[in-house]
Design a protein around this motif. Structure first.
Motif, PDB file in Angstrom:
ATOM      1  N   PRO A 326       0.805  -1.224   0.000  1.00  0.00           N
ATOM      2  CA  PRO A 326       0.000   0.000   0.000  1.00  0.00           C
ATOM      3  C   PRO A 326       0.837   1.273   0.000  1.00  0.00           C
ATOM      4  O   PRO A 326       0.447   2.270  -0.622  1.00  0.00           O
ATOM      5  CB  PRO A 326      -0.832  -0.121   1.286  1.00  0.00           C
ATOM      6  N   ALA A 327       1.980   1.253   0.663  1.00  0.00           N
ATOM      7  CA  ALA A 327       2.828   2.449   0.719  1.00  0.00           C
ATOM      8  C   ALA A 327       3.387   2.782  -0.666  1.00  0.00           C
ATOM      9  O   ALA A 327       3.394   3.951  -1.090  1.00  0.00           O
ATOM     10  CB  ALA A 327       3.966   2.245   1.709  1.00  0.00           C
ATOM     11  N   ILE A 328       3.854   1.762  -1.382  1.00  0.00           N
ATOM     12  CA  ILE A 328       4.379   1.990  -2.733  1.00  0.00           C
ATOM     13  C   ILE A 328       3.259   2.422  -3.671  1.00  0.00           C
ATOM     14  O   ILE A 328       3.421   3.344  -4.481  1.00  0.00           O
ATOM     15  CB  ILE A 328       5.062   0.707  -3.267  1.00  0.00           C
ATOM     16  N   ALA A 329       2.100   1.780  -3.552  1.00  0.00           N
ATOM     17  CA  ALA A 329       0.965   2.143  -4.402  1.00  0.00           C
ATOM     18  C   ALA A 329       0.509   3.568  -4.131  1.00  0.00           C
ATOM     19  O   ALA A 329       0.196   4.328  -5.061  1.00  0.00           O
ATOM     20  CB  ALA A 329      -0.185   1.163  -4.182  1.00  0.00           C
ATOM     21  N   ALA A 330       0.475   3.952  -2.857  1.00  0.00           N
ATOM     22  CA  ALA A 330       0.057   5.313  -2.502  1.00  0.00           C
ATOM     23  C   ALA A 330       1.045   6.340  -3.053  1.00  0.00           C
ATOM     24  O   ALA A 330       0.646   7.407  -3.546  1.00  0.00           O
ATOM     25  CB  ALA A 330      -0.060   5.447  -0.987  1.00  0.00           C
ATOM     26  N   GLU A 331       2.319   6.025  -2.991  1.00  0.00           N
ATOM     27  CA  GLU A 331       3.337   6.932  -3.520  1.00  0.00           C
ATOM     28  C   GLU A 331       3.211   7.053  -5.034  1.00  0.00           C
ATOM     29  O   GLU A 331       3.347   8.153  -5.595  1.00  0.00           O
ATOM     30  CB  GLU A 331       4.731   6.410  -3.152  1.00  0.00           C
ATOM     31  N   GLN A 332       2.938   5.941  -5.703  1.00  0.00           N
ATOM     32  CA  GLN A 332       2.743   6.004  -7.154  1.00  0.00           C
ATOM     33  C   GLN A 332       1.529   6.860  -7.484  1.00  0.00           C
ATOM     34  O   GLN A 332       1.568   7.666  -8.428  1.00  0.00           O
ATOM     35  CB  GLN A 332       2.553   4.598  -7.742  1.00  0.00           C
ATOM     36  N   TYR A 333       0.459   6.694  -6.702  1.00  0.00           N
ATOM     37  CA  TYR A 333      -0.736   7.495  -6.961  1.00  0.00           C
ATOM     38  C   TYR A 333      -0.423   8.988  -6.852  1.00  0.00           C
ATOM     39  O   TYR A 333      -0.827   9.779  -7.714  1.00  0.00           O
ATOM     40  CB  TYR A 333      -1.863   7.123  -5.992  1.00  0.00           C
ATOM     41  N   LYS A 334       0.300   9.366  -5.819  1.00  0.00           N
ATOM     42  CA  LYS A 334       0.609  10.780  -5.603  1.00  0.00           C
ATOM     43  C   LYS A 334       1.418  11.370  -6.750  1.00  0.00           C
ATOM     44  O   LYS A 334       1.220  12.531  -7.138  1.00  0.00           O
ATOM     45  CB  LYS A 334       1.396  10.955  -4.296  1.00  0.00           C
ATOM     46  N   LYS A 335       2.318  10.582  -7.312  1.00  0.00           N
ATOM     47  CA  LYS A 335       3.230  11.086  -8.333  1.00  0.00           C
ATOM     48  C   LYS A 335       2.741  10.833  -9.758  1.00  0.00           C
ATOM     49  O   LYS A 335       3.413  11.222 -10.714  1.00  0.00           O
ATOM     50  CB  LYS A 335       4.610  10.463  -8.146  1.00  0.00           C
ATOM     51  N   SER A 336       1.596  10.181  -9.899  1.00  0.00           N
ATOM     52  CA  SER A 336       1.121   9.808 -11.228  1.00  0.00           C
ATOM     53  C   SER A 336       0.826  11.034 -12.084  1.00  0.00           C
ATOM     54  O   SER A 336       0.252  12.021 -11.609  1.00  0.00           O
ATOM     55  CB  SER A 336      -0.150   8.956 -11.121  1.00  0.00           C
ATOM     56  N   THR A 337       1.205  10.927 -13.346  1.00  0.00           N
ATOM     57  CA  THR A 337       0.907  11.983 -14.318  1.00  0.00           C
ATOM     58  C   THR A 337      -0.092  11.501 -15.362  1.00  0.00           C
ATOM     59  O   THR A 337      -0.367  12.206 -16.331  1.00  0.00           O
ATOM     60  CB  THR A 337       2.198  12.415 -15.039  1.00  0.00           C
ATOM     61  N   ASN A 338      -0.631  10.299 -15.177  1.00  0.00           N
ATOM     62  CA  ASN A 338      -1.536   9.735 -16.176  1.00  0.00           C
ATOM     63  C   ASN A 338      -2.535   8.797 -15.509  1.00  0.00           C
ATOM     64  O   ASN A 338      -2.315   8.310 -14.397  1.00  0.00           O
ATOM     65  CB  ASN A 338      -0.744   8.996 -17.253  1.00  0.00           C
ATOM     66  N   MET A 339      -3.630   8.533 -16.215  1.00  0.00           N
ATOM     67  CA  MET A 339      -4.700   7.711 -15.671  1.00  0.00           C
ATOM     68  C   MET A 339      -4.270   6.258 -15.494  1.00  0.00           C
ATOM     69  O   MET A 339      -4.684   5.589 -14.535  1.00  0.00           O
ATOM     70  CB  MET A 339      -5.932   7.785 -16.580  1.00  0.00           C
ATOM     71  N   THR A 340      -3.442   5.747 -16.392  1.00  0.00           N
ATOM     72  CA  THR A 340      -2.994   4.355 -16.296  1.00  0.00           C
ATOM     73  C   THR A 340      -2.342   4.077 -14.951  1.00  0.00           C
ATOM     74  O   THR A 340      -2.671   3.096 -14.272  1.00  0.00           O
ATOM     75  CB  THR A 340      -2.003   4.033 -17.433  1.00  0.00           C
ATOM     76  N   ASP A 341      -1.420   4.946 -14.560  1.00  0.00           N
ATOM     77  CA  ASP A 341      -0.696   4.724 -13.303  1.00  0.00           C
ATOM     78  C   ASP A 341      -1.587   4.968 -12.095  1.00  0.00           C
ATOM     79  O   ASP A 341      -1.452   4.292 -11.065  1.00  0.00           O
ATOM     80  CB  ASP A 341       0.532   5.630 -13.238  1.00  0.00           C
ATOM     81  N   ARG A 342      -2.490   5.927 -12.189  1.00  0.00           N
ATOM     82  CA  ARG A 342      -3.404   6.168 -11.062  1.00  0.00           C
ATOM     83  C   ARG A 342      -4.302   4.960 -10.828  1.00  0.00           C
ATOM     84  O   ARG A 342      -4.471   4.500  -9.690  1.00  0.00           O
ATOM     85  CB  ARG A 342      -4.254   7.413 -11.332  1.00  0.00           C
ATOM     86  N   VAL A 343      -4.878   4.450 -11.907  1.00  0.00           N
ATOM     87  CA  VAL A 343      -5.800   3.319 -11.773  1.00  0.00           C
ATOM     88  C   VAL A 343      -5.059   2.071 -11.290  1.00  0.00           C
ATOM     89  O   VAL A 343      -5.583   1.304 -10.479  1.00  0.00           O
ATOM     90  CB  VAL A 343      -6.519   3.055 -13.114  1.00  0.00           C
ATOM     91  N   ALA A 344      -3.841   1.860 -11.760  1.00  0.00           N
ATOM     92  CA  ALA A 344      -3.056   0.717 -11.293  1.00  0.00           C
ATOM     93  C   ALA A 344      -2.796   0.811  -9.797  1.00  0.00           C
ATOM     94  O   ALA A 344      -2.880  -0.191  -9.073  1.00  0.00           O
ATOM     95  CB  ALA A 344      -1.739   0.642 -12.059  1.00  0.00           C
ATOM     96  N   ALA A 345      -2.485   2.002  -9.325  1.00  0.00           N
ATOM     97  CA  ALA A 345      -2.245   2.190  -7.889  1.00  0.00           C
ATOM     98  C   ALA A 345      -3.518   1.925  -7.088  1.00  0.00           C
ATOM     99  O   ALA A 345      -3.484   1.247  -6.047  1.00  0.00           O
ATOM    100  CB  ALA A 345      -1.742   3.606  -7.634  1.00  0.00           C
ATOM    101  N   LEU A 346      -4.643   2.437  -7.572  1.00  0.00           N
ATOM    102  CA  LEU A 346      -5.910   2.207  -6.883  1.00  0.00           C
ATOM    103  C   LEU A 346      -6.294   0.726  -6.920  1.00  0.00           C
ATOM    104  O   LEU A 346      -6.915   0.216  -5.990  1.00  0.00           O
ATOM    105  CB  LEU A 346      -7.015   3.051  -7.520  1.00  0.00           C
ATOM    106  N   GLY A 347      -5.899   0.039  -8.001  1.00  0.00           N
ATOM    107  CA  GLY A 347      -6.185  -1.384  -8.099  1.00  0.00           C
ATOM    108  C   GLY A 347      -5.494  -2.193  -7.025  1.00  0.00           C
ATOM    109  O   GLY A 347      -5.994  -3.245  -6.604  1.00  0.00           O
TER     110      GLY A 347
END
Length: 500
Positions: A326-347
């Motif tokens: 969850p920590a890595i996913a949350a960090e990816q979500y915060k830094k995401s510049t695109n929908m693909t990475d945001r949705v992957a983190a939320l997944g």
């Protein structure tokens, strides 16, 4: 197959709305693609040009389309027409034998089409089977050939084959069939790494993984060699010598519904437990390598839709799923510049209740609440979470200000995503998932019967599940059947399912 199995061109129905199905659309598309395989690219182009010359702007039939294929190619496609009239998925069994003395390889293909409702006996189909033969060094011993399987059983012999080959059968998914072979685990592991056909490389890995998962379910023993094979793919990713998009696909384990198709009796809990055991074992074994691949594929520049950039994101997000942190996913979500990475983190986060999940999902909604299709995704991502709070969360989301049963997309995004894409929680042994769906279907019956009927899809094959789940699903179907003023759409699905 199943109680509502039907051909691409149905010959009878109660409610035509119930035929907006994968059979009509996806199998239908695969049949069209088979014409390209049968005729070849140039022949297919000639046939499609003829089709548009004859029929552009008109209402035409499947027979009109096939006639153009025949006229342009000179090929007799009478037997191939069975793809439009026979229901069910053909099953092919492939066995091979190499003769060291004569340097020949013989492949025997046997086809069988299981009986379906209203069609107990089936005629042999015309099935294009694309074949390659792989040498021990990973070289193609022959160019890919398309074999025409027309009889219940046919044998094909290949001469001047200098060494025992590993057959690569059904290349490029040349026909929508179920294939079983006599390939050994070592053969599958070889194809998984060396096959020059991208689809069959992926398929070999999936087939091998299914064998390992089913063995783990049935015998409680894990085959460590699967982890070794997955690690070899990870090594290729680190070396940067292979297509990252293909490696991302090859690293994925079969999903729970795919595994369920291979089981005589479906127990979603047992399937999920075995799949998670393998996933966690691989993540523990290769944690450092996974982190290395993840970090080396992080976004470093402007967002790009170039194939290389898309492949990099696919690999990174596949690895993110294995890390399941969850920590890595949350960090990816915060830094995401695109929908693909945001949705992957939320997944990843959707399976883990906690502050990281709450903050990310709240932020996602605030960012995109004015975009209906993205809000649909927001609902779906929460509905597919595998945790004890998913059903209470769905009940709460059904009262959200942006949710309404009068919007078909919104219904699909919450109830559809839950029932069809979250088999573990939907099929909870206590029946809470079935009860939740029943309430939605009964209400939708008066609002949108077509959507109500579609929501019943995961209950159609209720007889394939464990006895306790069978009883609960049957009870739910019977309760829906007793609903006053039941629509023809829902009645057809429920009645055929119960009679199966």
């Amino acid at each position: 197959a199943g109680p509502l199995a039907h051909p691409i061109r149905p010959d009878n129905y109660i409610e035509i709305n119930n035929f907006y199905t994968m059979t009509v659309y996806e199998k239908g598309a695969e049949v069209i693609r088979m014409f390209n395989t049968l005729l070849g690219p140039k022949g297919y182009r000639k046939a499609t040009d003829l089709y548009f010359d004859r029929f552009d702007g008109q209402a035409v039939t499947c027979d009109d389309w096939i006639k153009c294929m025949e006229d342009a190619s000179g090929m007799d496609l009478t037997q191939f027409r069975l793809w439009y009239s026979q229901a069910g998925t053909p099953e092919i069994e492939a066995t091979g034998e190499y003769n060291e003395t004569t340097k020949t390889y013989t492949l025997t293909l046997t086809q069988h089409i299981p009986p379906t409702a209203g069609q107990p006996d089936k005629d042999p189909m015309h099935i294009p089977v694309a074949l390659g033969l792989m040498g021990p060094n990973g070289d193609d011993l022959i160019e890919t050939q398309v074999l025409h399987l027309k009889e219940p059983q046919q044998t094909f012999t290949f001469k001047d084959i200098g060494t025992k080959p590993v057959p690569s059968i059904l290349r490029n998914f040349s026909a929508p069939v179920k294939l079983t072979t006599d390939l050994t685990d070592d053969d599958l592991k070889f194809l998984m790494v060396h096959d020059t056909d991208g689809f069959n490389r992926w398929e070999a890995g999936q087939t091998y993984a299914l064998r390992v998962i089913n063995k783990l379910i049935d015998q409680g023993a894990m085959d460590e060699s699967l982890l070794e094979s997955l690690e070899s793919l990870l090594d290729l990713a680190i070396q940067g010598k292979e297509d990252k998009a293909l490696i991302a696909k090859a690293l994925g384990l079969p999903d729970v519904p795919i595994i369920a198709q291979t089981r005589d009796v479906v127990d979603p809990d047992a399937i999920y437990k075995a799949r998670e055991e393998i996933r966690n074992a691989f993540a523990e074994r290769c944690e450092d390598k996974l982190l290395s691949v993840y970090k080396s594929n992080l976004e470093t520049g402007a967002y790009s839709i170039a194939p290389e950039a898309m492949a990099r994101r696919a690999l990174k997000n596949m690895v993110l799923g294995y890390l399941d942190d969850p920590a890595i996913a949350a960090e990816q979500y915060k830094k995401s510049t695109n929908m693909t990475d945001r949705v992957a983190a939320l997944g990843v986060l959707t399976d883990h209740d906690g502050p990281e999940k709450d903050v990310a999902f709240a932020d996602f909604y605030q960012r995109f609440k004015d975009y209906p299709l993205v809000v649909d995704k927001w609902f779906s991502l929460q509905a597919i979470g595998v945790n004890d709070n998913t059903i209470p969360n769905i009940k709460a989301l059904s009262k959200h200000g942006d949710f309404t049963l009068k919007n078909p997309n919104r219904v699909r995004s919450l109830y559809g995503a839950f029932a069809m894409n979250n088999p573990v929680v939907f099929h909870k042994a206590d029946g809470a998932g079935y009860a939740l769906l029943k309430e939605a279907v009964v209400t939708l019956n008066d609002i949108n019967p077509q959507i109500a009927a579609r929501m019943l899809t995961p209950l159609r094959e209720w007889k394939r599940y464990t006895k306790d789940r069978q009883d609960k699903m049957k009870s739910v179907l019977q309760e829906i059947a007793s609903t006053e003023k039941l629509s023809p759409d829902v009645f057809e699905i429920v009645s055929k399912s119960l009679k199966a």
